[in-house]
Design a protein around this motif. Structure first.
Motif, PDB file in Angstrom:
ATOM      1  N   VAL A  70     -15.400  -1.741  -2.492  1.00 16.29           N
ATOM      2  CA  VAL A  70     -15.525  -0.312  -2.146  1.00 16.29           C
ATOM      3  C   VAL A  70     -15.601  -0.204  -4.157  1.00 16.29           C
ATOM      4  N   THR A  71     -16.019   0.696  -3.941  1.00 11.35           N
ATOM      5  CA  THR A  71     -16.398   2.147  -5.206  1.00 11.35           C
ATOM      6  C   THR A  71     -16.318   3.074  -5.223  1.00 11.35           C
ATOM      7  N   GLY A  72     -16.320   3.924  -6.040  1.00 12.89           N
ATOM      8  CA  GLY A  72     -16.304   5.351  -5.782  1.00 12.89           C
ATOM      9  C   GLY A  72     -14.621   6.237  -5.672  1.00 12.89           C
ATOM     10  N   MET A 109     -34.908   5.636   1.068  1.00 11.68           N
ATOM     11  CA  MET A 109     -33.658   6.279   1.034  1.00 11.68           C
ATOM     12  C   MET A 109     -33.403   7.293  -0.220  1.00 11.68           C
ATOM     13  N   PRO A 110     -33.357   8.003  -0.719  1.00 14.56           N
ATOM     14  CA  PRO A 110     -32.519   8.916  -2.068  1.00 14.56           C
ATOM     15  C   PRO A 110     -31.914   9.622  -1.116  1.00 14.56           C
ATOM     16  N   ALA A 111     -30.457   9.665  -2.463  1.00 17.57           N
ATOM     17  CA  ALA A 111     -29.436  10.034  -2.517  1.00 17.57           C
ATOM     18  C   ALA A 111     -28.978  11.279  -1.774  1.00 17.57           C
ATOM     19  N   GLU A 112     -30.768  11.400  -1.972  1.00 21.92           N
ATOM     20  CA  GLU A 112     -30.144  13.948  -1.089  1.00 21.92           C
ATOM     21  C   GLU A 112     -29.892  13.393  -0.038  1.00 21.92           C
ATOM     22  N   SER A 129     -15.494  11.095  -2.730  1.00 23.93           N
ATOM     23  CA  SER A 129     -16.464   9.899  -1.599  1.00 23.93           C
ATOM     24  C   SER A 129     -16.244   8.509  -2.172  1.00 23.93           C
ATOM     25  N   LYS A 130     -16.603   7.451  -1.438  1.00 24.29           N
ATOM     26  CA  LYS A 130     -16.360   5.316  -1.410  1.00 24.29           C
ATOM     27  C   LYS A 130     -17.214   5.177  -1.304  1.00 24.29           C
ATOM     28  N   ARG A 180     -22.539   9.303  -6.931  1.00 32.06           N
ATOM     29  CA  ARG A 180     -22.457  10.002  -7.879  1.00 32.06           C
ATOM     30  C   ARG A 180     -22.513  11.135  -7.940  1.00 32.06           C
ATOM     31  N   GLU A 181     -23.666  11.888  -6.994  1.00 29.29           N
ATOM     32  CA  GLU A 181     -23.899  13.365  -7.222  1.00 29.29           C
ATOM     33  C   GLU A 181     -22.864  13.850  -6.369  1.00 29.29           C
ATOM     34  N   LEU A 182     -22.188  13.572  -5.675  1.00 26.21           N
ATOM     35  CA  LEU A 182     -21.640  14.198  -5.087  1.00 26.21           C
ATOM     36  C   LEU A 182     -20.116  14.495  -5.927  1.00 26.21           C
ATOM     37  N   MET A 183     -19.925  13.520  -6.549  1.00 27.06           N
ATOM     38  CA  MET A 183     -18.974  13.944  -7.184  1.00 27.06           C
ATOM     39  C   MET A 183     -18.453  15.291  -8.770  1.00 27.06           C
TER      40      MET A 183
END
Length: 400
Positions: free
Chosen positions: A282-284, A381-384, A316-317, A307-310
């Motif tokens: 688990v990360t995040g 599968m880009p982060a976007e 998120s995690k 990381r982008e959502l942060m």
């Protein structure tokens, strides 16, 4: 040439010092290298005192099969040969393993499907061989691009299934896999999966121990079923006539054996937990209400999305599943405590991991499970794409 008679109590036939799996994975000093997944697999096999490998080339695992063949030529693998096709390879792997050999092979995509009947036979005869599955597309029109749809076909074969995210995990898992599969109270085949090309052909930094050490050899006479030798005829447990007859004893025997195989997979949990440092990673943000449940390279993309959502102020995690069989239900439920929204990004169109997650969480977790995003046929599968899926759920009508 490698010969079993060259083994000693302290060194294998290639002169490598024999060490425990704990020493290999946790204690031996390591140095940084820069390798592809196929090259890393060669390095793992080199340190495993492998008795036999059978191969048949199919993209993207062809290079891995070739490199294992080089190990044989260099004296690190006992015997190596090419099968006439993928079905033949998996049948020949069964023969090697039934005879008491530590055996490894590789396949991918259509090769997996052509050999499918053998995988249930592997588990049914309780052989602890290892398959490195470099997943790729199997759809029509033909593609060799990354896709993990084929894993869905493997889920109910009775084999253990582990999933590596990157080359480092592939190295460590390939070594640990033999040790866990060969435990007398487990003793079923293991499939170590990586996403083809994304891992098999990508060059990454990897920490490797010296190549002058190797695992202790497999001890087949500690197995729950005896190996085939001069006193044990082929067929192993099938040599007993009553098992093959159509009567109530036969039905009960076959039914109980299927349950026993699945119980053996579950008995692998404490060993896998030890050697993999947990069945899930688990990360995040620990108290996040949004979680991504992933495996393989989708986990890497989910971590980027996290990381982008942060940066947007959204916690998120990422819950990365390292084993699919056994499915880490208890660990997943613990990691999802307090989570309201679960997203399952996958590299396939059918959403087999989403189905696994929903089955595990049914009536045990109130989180809403969203299957997606899903990409296939080699698409990235880009982060976007992941962020868009999240925003459409938590911010309906406005999207990302």
């Amino acid at each position: 040439m490698s010969k079993i008679t060259d083994m000693t109590a302290t060194h294998n036939w290639s002169g490598q010092k024999l060490v425990s799996t704990d020493h290999m994975l946790f204690e031996a000093p390591r140095e940084k290298h820069f390798m592809t997944g196929s090259e890393v697999l060669k390095e793992a096999v080199k340190r495993c005192t492998v008795d036999a490998s059978v191969s048949y080339p199919i993209t993207p695992q062809s290079e891995a099969a070739h490199l294992i063949g080089e190990l044989w030529a260099e004296g690190y693998v006992g015997t190596y040969f090419r099968g006439e096709n993928e079905f033949g390879v998996m049948s020949e792997v069964a023969g090697c393993a039934m005879a008491g050999a530590r055996t490894i092979t590789t396949t991918s995509g259509p090769g997996t499907l052509r050999a499918m009947e053998n995988f249930a036979q592997w588990s049914g005869t309780r052989i602890p061989c290892q398959l490195i599955l470099m997943a790729r597309g199997i759809n029509s029109p033909l593609t060799i691009q990354p896709d993990n749809l084929e894993v869905s076909y493997m889920l109910e074969t009775g084999c253990m299934i582990w999933y590596a995210e990157n080359v480092q995990e592939l190295f460590d898992m390939s070594i640990a896999a033999f040790t866990v599969a060969e435990k007398p109270d487990v003793h079923v085949p293991i499939i170590t999966v990586v996403d083809g090309f994304f891992v098999s052909h990508t060059r990454e930094a990897v920490m490797l121990p010296a190549d002058d050490i190797a695992l202790f050899p497999y001890e087949p006479y500690k197995a729950p079923l005896p190996p085939i030798d001069s006193e044990t005829p082929p067929g192993r447990f099938l040599r007993d006539p009553f098992v093959m007859k159509s009567n109530y004893i036969s039905y009960a025997t076959h039914a109980s054996w299927q349950w026993e195989i699945r119980s053996a997979v579950e008995r692998s949990v404490p060993y896998a937990r030890h050697y993999l440092n947990g069945l899930v990673h688990v990360t995040g943000t620990e108290d996040a209400e949004i979680a991504f449940v992933t495996c393989g390279t989708a986990a890497n993309q989910a971590k980027e999305a996290e990381r982008e959502l942060m940066k947007l102020g959204i916690k998120s995690k990422v819950i990365k599943l390292r084993t699919i069989r056994p499915f880490p239900e208890a660990e997943l439920l613990e990691a999802l405590e307090g989570v309201k929204h679960v997203f399952v990004p996958e590299f396939n169109v059918v959403g087999w991991l989403e189905k696994e997650v929903k089955t595990a969480l049914y009536k045990k977790c109130d989180a809403d499970v969203v299957g997606g995003p899903r990409v296939a046929g080699g698409m990235s599968m880009p982060a976007e794409a992941i962020i868009k899926e999240v925003m459409e759920k938590i911010n309906p009508g406005k999207g990302a």
